[in-house]
Design a protein around this motif. Structure first.
Motif, PDB file in Angstrom:
ATOM      1  N   CYS A   1      92.534  49.743  17.590  1.00 53.61           N
ATOM      2  CA  CYS A   1      92.699  49.281  18.973  1.00 53.61           C
ATOM      3  C   CYS A   1      91.338  48.851  19.517  1.00 53.61           C
ATOM      4  O   CYS A   1      90.301  49.346  19.064  1.00 53.61           O
TER       5      CYS A   1
ATOM      6  N   SER B   1      90.056  49.850  22.088  1.00 49.51           N
ATOM      7  CA  SER B   1      89.369  51.044  22.607  1.00 49.51           C
ATOM      8  C   SER B   1      88.627  51.784  21.485  1.00 49.51           C
ATOM      9  O   SER B   1      87.608  52.422  21.732  1.00 49.51           O
TER      10      SER B   1
ATOM     11  N   HIS C   1      94.697  56.235  17.461  1.00 44.79           N
ATOM     12  CA  HIS C   1      95.817  56.719  18.279  1.00 44.79           C
ATOM     13  C   HIS C   1      97.090  55.898  18.118  1.00 44.79           C
ATOM     14  O   HIS C   1      98.059  56.125  18.824  1.00 44.79           O
ATOM     15  N   GLU C   2      97.094  54.927  17.205  1.00 46.57           N
ATOM     16  CA  GLU C   2      98.308  54.115  16.993  1.00 46.57           C
ATOM     17  C   GLU C   2      98.751  54.370  15.558  1.00 46.57           C
ATOM     18  O   GLU C   2      98.115  53.884  14.639  1.00 46.57           O
TER      19      GLU C   2
ATOM     20  N   GLU D   1     102.814  51.834  19.591  1.00 47.92           N
ATOM     21  CA  GLU D   1     102.071  52.266  20.784  1.00 47.92           C
ATOM     22  C   GLU D   1     101.648  51.091  21.668  1.00 47.92           C
ATOM     23  O   GLU D   1     102.035  51.031  22.842  1.00 47.92           O
TER      24      GLU D   1
HETATM   25 ZN   LIG Z   1      95.404  51.426  21.736  1.00 48.72          ZN
END
Ligand SMILES: [Zn+2]
Ligand SMILES: [Zn+2]
Length: 349
Positions: free
Chosen positions: A43, A45, A66-67, A152
């Motif tokens: 991502c 981020s 986080h994905e 996500e």
């Molecule tokens: Zn993300």
């Protein structure tokens, strides 16, 4: 089960303090599962965490990512609905308090104590990740692991267009910013029947704008060559666009969104912009515009998105330009930072 695993660890609070490390396999509690990660998306981020150009606290050391989707490798003693071997995707709110007003009204994405995977608790750029059972959703067999890993960000787009806005069939939508979130917003807008759908970017986004064309964008605008506000007004006989999705979020796109939105329309802002805007926000008043923020997602959006992907109405996998091994994480970050990749999926090893 091995005792250790490879993981992409952010270990300090400065630019570049991320490295591949051999770390212990996480231990799970009674309400957790241990997931063997099948695929994990990189991502924007993640790049910001790597560069440490962030505005909120981040725990270190922490495993990024986080994905993701994966296979249940171990289930805690109070886990009743999930068995070893189940194929799942996981939400990102790794920890929430469960007691506050927001948690108790279904807005747990906004819990003040929320900790996300990859910055607050250990994430999925690793062979295994610990996940509390309440975060899991079953992956339909028709959904590929690449698509599963992108559930996500697709939920971010779904929340923006369906929950926080009312994109309508046959009505124009403008999407400012062709990053992964902008392109997923384009897919959701098309799936809802919005028309025409306009998407904007700049010269550095050339590859992403090409993809936007292939994904069915009706109008693709390079804002460095053509004024997107003029295009938007021309398309609508001067009325403006009833729904503008600001997936870039910087002062330039904020200004464009204010100038192109229709009277009584809505601007929904997903992208973050750190700098002060330096101009008047009065068009919000003059045009009686709803200015709506949107952040993350909750349980029903995950179920809806998984069904739309299963049914072939959304195709997040179309964004995947690179599939790399976990040890190639640095290459993947550089590809995303240079906007040569749209979406990279990492495979743990
Ligand atoms: Zn993300
Ligand atoms: Zn809470």
């Amino acid at each position: 089960m091995p005792n250790t695993m490879l993981a992409v660890v952010k270990y300090g609070q400065e630019d570049g303090q991320v490295e591949l490390r051999e770390v212990p396999v996480p231990e799970i509690g009674p309400d957790d599962v241990l997931l063997e990660v099948a695929a994990a998306g990189v991502c924007g981020s993640d790049i910001e965490f790597w560069r440490h150009s962030i505005t909120f606290p981040i725990r270190t050391p922490v495993i990024q990512g986080h994905e993701f989707g994966g296979v249940v490798a171990e289930a805690g003693e109070r886990v009743t609905d999930w068995r070893v071997g189940d194929e799942v995707v996981s939400e990102t709110a790794a920890f929430i308090c469960g007691k506050c007003r927001l948690c108790r009204t279904g807005h747990y994405n906004l819990c003040r104590e929320r900790l996300g995977f990859g910055y607050g608790l250990d994430g999925a750029f690793a062979k295994y990740v610990r996940v509390r059972q309440g975060l899991l959703h079953r992956k339909p067999p028709e959904v590929s692991w690449n698509a599963a890993a992108l559930t996500e960000p697709t939920c971010v787009a779904y929340n923006a267009l369906v929950v926080q806005s009312e994109a309508r069939p046959g009505e124009p939508v403008a999407i400012l910013g062709p990053g992964a979130i902008g392109l997923l917003c384009l897919q959701v807008a098309k799936a809802l029947g919005a028309s025409p759908v306009l998407i904007t970017g700049t010269t550095v986004d050339a590859r992403r704008l090409d993809l936007a064309r292939r994904l069915g964008a009706d109008h693709v605008v390079n804002a460095q060559e053509v004024d997107p506000v003029e295009v938007a007004l021309d398309l609508t006989g001067g009325e403006g666009i009833p729904l503008v999705i600001d997936a870039a979020g910087n002062s330039a796109t904020i200004r464009q969104s204010l100038d192109m939105v229709a009277r009584n329309g809505q601007i929904t802002k997903i992208g973050w912009g750190k700098e002060p805007v330096g101009f008047s926000l009065d068009p919000i008043v003059a045009k009686a515009v709803r200015y709506q923020g949107t952040f993350s997602h909750t349980w029903p959006m995950w179920e809806a998105v998984l069904e739309m992907v299963r049914a072939g109405r959304l195709d997040p996998e179309a964004l995947v330009t690179h599939e790399l091994q976990l040890r190639e994480w640095l290459t993947s970050y550089e590809l995303v930072e240079a906007r040569q990749a749209v979406k990279v999926v990492l495979r743990p090893e």
